[in-house]
Motif scaffolding. Structure first.
Motif, PDB file in Angstrom:
ATOM      1  N   LYS A  84      24.964  37.332 107.247  1.00 60.12           N
ATOM      2  CA  LYS A  84      24.651  35.907 107.310  1.00 60.12           C
ATOM      3  C   LYS A  84      23.934  35.488 108.584  1.00 60.12           C
ATOM      4  N   ASP A  85      23.919  36.354 109.594  1.00 62.66           N
ATOM      5  CA  ASP A  85      23.249  36.002 110.842  1.00 62.66           C
ATOM      6  C   ASP A  85      21.836  36.571 110.942  1.00 62.66           C
ATOM      7  N   LYS A  86      21.354  37.231 109.923  1.00 62.63           N
ATOM      8  CA  LYS A  86      20.090  37.963 110.038  1.00 62.63           C
ATOM      9  C   LYS A  86      18.872  37.046 110.145  1.00 62.63           C
ATOM     10  N   LEU A  87      18.495  36.413 109.039  1.00 66.40           N
ATOM     11  CA  LEU A  87      17.344  35.505 109.065  1.00 66.40           C
ATOM     12  C   LEU A  87      17.875  34.128 109.454  1.00 66.40           C
ATOM     13  N   ARG A  88      17.741  33.793 110.729  1.00 58.68           N
ATOM     14  CA  ARG A  88      18.481  32.668 111.289  1.00 58.68           C
ATOM     15  C   ARG A  88      17.943  31.303 110.890  1.00 58.68           C
ATOM     16  N   SER A 124      11.813  28.466 100.804  1.00 58.69           N
ATOM     17  CA  SER A 124      12.105  29.364 101.921  1.00 58.69           C
ATOM     18  C   SER A 124      13.596  29.446 102.207  1.00 58.69           C
ATOM     19  N   ASN A 125      14.325  28.350 101.949  1.00 56.02           N
ATOM     20  CA  ASN A 125      15.764  28.388 102.179  1.00 56.02           C
ATOM     21  C   ASN A 125      16.453  29.315 101.188  1.00 56.02           C
ATOM     22  N   ALA A 126      15.964  29.347  99.942  1.00 53.18           N
ATOM     23  CA  ALA A 126      16.499  30.290  98.955  1.00 53.18           C
ATOM     24  C   ALA A 126      16.184  31.728  99.375  1.00 53.18           C
ATOM     25  N   PHE A 127      14.990  31.948  99.911  1.00 53.88           N
ATOM     26  CA  PHE A 127      14.622  33.266 100.434  1.00 53.88           C
ATOM     27  C   PHE A 127      15.561  33.661 101.567  1.00 53.88           C
ATOM     28  N   ARG A 128      15.821  32.722 102.470  1.00 47.43           N
ATOM     29  CA  ARG A 128      16.712  33.003 103.603  1.00 47.43           C
ATOM     30  C   ARG A 128      18.115  33.360 103.137  1.00 47.43           C
ATOM     31  N   LEU A 129      18.627  32.655 102.127  1.00 47.90           N
ATOM     32  CA  LEU A 129      19.965  32.935 101.622  1.00 47.90           C
ATOM     33  C   LEU A 129      20.037  34.321 100.994  1.00 47.90           C
ATOM     34  N   THR A 130      18.986  34.733 100.295  1.00 42.42           N
ATOM     35  CA  THR A 130      18.952  36.094  99.735  1.00 42.42           C
ATOM     36  C   THR A 130      19.000  37.140 100.831  1.00 42.42           C
ATOM     37  N   VAL A 131      18.199  36.947 101.877  1.00 40.75           N
ATOM     38  CA  VAL A 131      18.183  37.884 103.003  1.00 40.75           C
ATOM     39  C   VAL A 131      19.571  37.981 103.627  1.00 40.75           C
ATOM     40  N   ASN A 132      20.200  36.843 103.845  1.00 42.80           N
ATOM     41  CA  ASN A 132      21.481  36.842 104.547  1.00 42.80           C
ATOM     42  C   ASN A 132      22.622  37.370 103.688  1.00 42.80           C
ATOM     43  N   ARG A 133      22.526  37.197 102.380  1.00 44.87           N
ATOM     44  CA  ARG A 133      23.540  37.799 101.506  1.00 44.87           C
ATOM     45  C   ARG A 133      23.456  39.318 101.540  1.00 44.87           C
ATOM     46  N   ARG A 134      22.249  39.839 101.617  1.00 45.33           N
ATOM     47  CA  ARG A 134      22.066  41.291 101.575  1.00 45.33           C
ATOM     48  C   ARG A 134      22.270  41.956 102.938  1.00 45.33           C
TER      49      ARG A 134
END
Length: 466
Positions: A340-344, A327-337
């Motif tokens: 960085k504050d999106k999926l907190r 899930s942390n890898a998923f979160r990093l993908t979301v925030n890169r796209r």
């Protein structure tokens, strides 16, 4: 003592001699750290000056090239693989590397005359500055600040925390110092720490607050150890009510007994205790496809950890089996796209609409270790810094080691931070499930703190978290 340990310890003493450090009651393993500055700005030309003057040295030569007067400016630019600059009474000079040394009470200012980006803040630093052409990127100036460890701690503390609560600030100062020393023990004293939020934010002199300076002074030289070894003293902005097991966030093989997920009622004051975001489905699936080298057609939560956080996310595809990612890898993908504050955090649920996904969650950051908002509330309610550290890193030892060998040998000899139960916090009898994840199994909690008092107001300062 092994030869490698002896060499590292001797080197650290040599480095410490280059930068003046505050007097300490006992010698510390590393008196200074080296920080890579402004790497993302890609500077090509810089202007430097020193409030008390600067001595210029070329590479490792013992004699100074020149001495700048107080506040006298020197322009340094790149020329191929070398630096180029002009002194006031001489022609152009080329150098492979420069060392800029200033008096102990001096402050060195850097201006980015030519750079890809120019942060608006001031760039003012204590300590020694090393300048060369970046060996990995031609025509870019590389700057490394060698600064006394306590000056580094108070600067990072001001940027990463910045609240005025002293006990919470003292706890944070110990986290920052511990992380820094642990990194140097792992990589060696020449290791260059980043100056941005992928590690710990370091902006030199300008952001330093009175509280940060006092917290650093009162905890000078103190670190946390477990079994005699420096711990991973990680921290984040807001736990969302539950801290996380470190191995479930970062897929680590080693279970660290002091980084256990537990209920965190103090974090309720956080402005990130509840949040909702909606992301366009097409763009999110495209980002996941690019990062995972597959054609992702949908997502689904794949397991909830004992800390109530999403453990894995299942990536669906039309041709082939689904693939599970952390899930942390998923979160990093979301925030890169999306920013960085999106999926907190990974403490969320997700609903699918026709053209979007809606995420409802709690907290901000990875959730491992110390919650800054939780520490803030504990401090407001009168808890001391050792009690704050005991709650978030149970079973650790806090104190000032007498030297490098003591940490390597695992023979700290300092008084243990008391466990939370020893401080009178009762065990939790029947933990309740948070609304964010109804299907989660009961969390393993060692104890429960008294319900936190109502805070006067919420504040928006936070650490973004890793």
């Amino acid at each position: 003592m092994p030869q490698l340990v002896a060499r590292i310890w001797a080197t650290s003493l040599l480095l410490a001699a280059l930068v003046a450090t505050p007097a300490t009651a006992q010698p510390t393993p590393f008196d200074s750290v080296q920080v890579r500055l402004l790497k993302s700005a890609l500077p090509r030309t810089i202007v430097v000056s020193g409030s008390q003057g600067l001595d210029l040295f070329s590479a490792n030569e013992p004699n100074a090239i020149a001495r700048l007067k107080p506040n006298e400016k020197l322009t340094i630019t790149t020329s191929g693989s070398r630096l180029y600059f002009k002194l006031r009474d001489a022609g152009g000079i080329y150098a492979i590397r420069l060392r800029l040394i200033q008096p102990d009470d001096g402050e060195l200012t850097i201006e980015l005359a030519e750079a890809q980006s120019k942060p608006t803040r001031d760039h003012i630093y204590k300590g020694l500055m090393k300048v060369e052409v970046d060996p990995t990127r031609a025509a870019t100036v590389k700057m490394v600040n060698q600064v006394a460890i306590e000056d580094y701690v108070e600067s990072v503390l001001s940027s990463e925390f910045g609240f005025e609560e002293l006990e919470a600030s003292k706890a944070m100062a110990i986290c920052i110092r511990t992380l820094s020393w642990r990194s140097l023990l792992q990589h060696g004293p020449e290791y260059e720490l980043p100056d941005h939020d992928i590690w710990q934010v370091y902006h030199g002199v300008s952001p330093i607050t009175r509280t940060a300076r006092e917290a650093t002074r009162r905890t000078e030289g103190q670190v946390m150890t477990y079994g005699g070894e420096l711990i991973e003293a990680v921290y984040h902005s807001s736990s969302g009510g539950y801290t996380a097991n470190h191995e479930e966030v970062w897929d680590a093989q080693l279970v660290l007994p002091y980084l256990r997920g537990k209920r965190d009622p103090y974090d309720a004051i956080s402005p990130y205790s509840d949040w909702t975001i909606e992301l366009p489905k097409k763009e999110l699936l495209q980002a996941l496809s690019e990062d995972n080298d597959m054609k992702v057609t949908g997502i689904r939560v794949d397991g909830i950890g004992r800390d109530r956080r999403v453990k894995n996310v299942l990536l669906l595809q039309s041709n082939g089996d689904p693939r599970s990612i952390r899930s942390n890898a998923f979160r990093l993908t979301v925030n890169r796209r999306f920013g960085k504050d999106k999926l907190r955090s990974t403490l969320f649920t997700v609903d699918s609409k026709a053209d979007s996904y809606v995420f409802t969650g709690k907290g901000f950051g990875h959730g491992v270790g110390l919650s800054q908002y939780g520490a803030l509330e504990m401090s407001k309610q009168g808890h001391l810094y050792n009690e704050i550290l005991a709650y978030y890193f149970e079973g650790v030892t806090v104190g000032q080691p007498s030297g490098y060998e003591e940490l390597v040998a695992g023979n700290a000899g300092n008084a243990n931070v008391p466990t939370a139960q020893a401080m009178g916090f009762p065990r939790e009898e029947s933990p309740s499930k948070p609304e964010v994840v109804e299907e989660a199994p009961p969390i393993q909690i060692d104890f429960e703190l008294p319900a936190p008092a109502e805070s006067a107001k919420k504040t928006s300062r936070r650490r973004i978290g890793w």
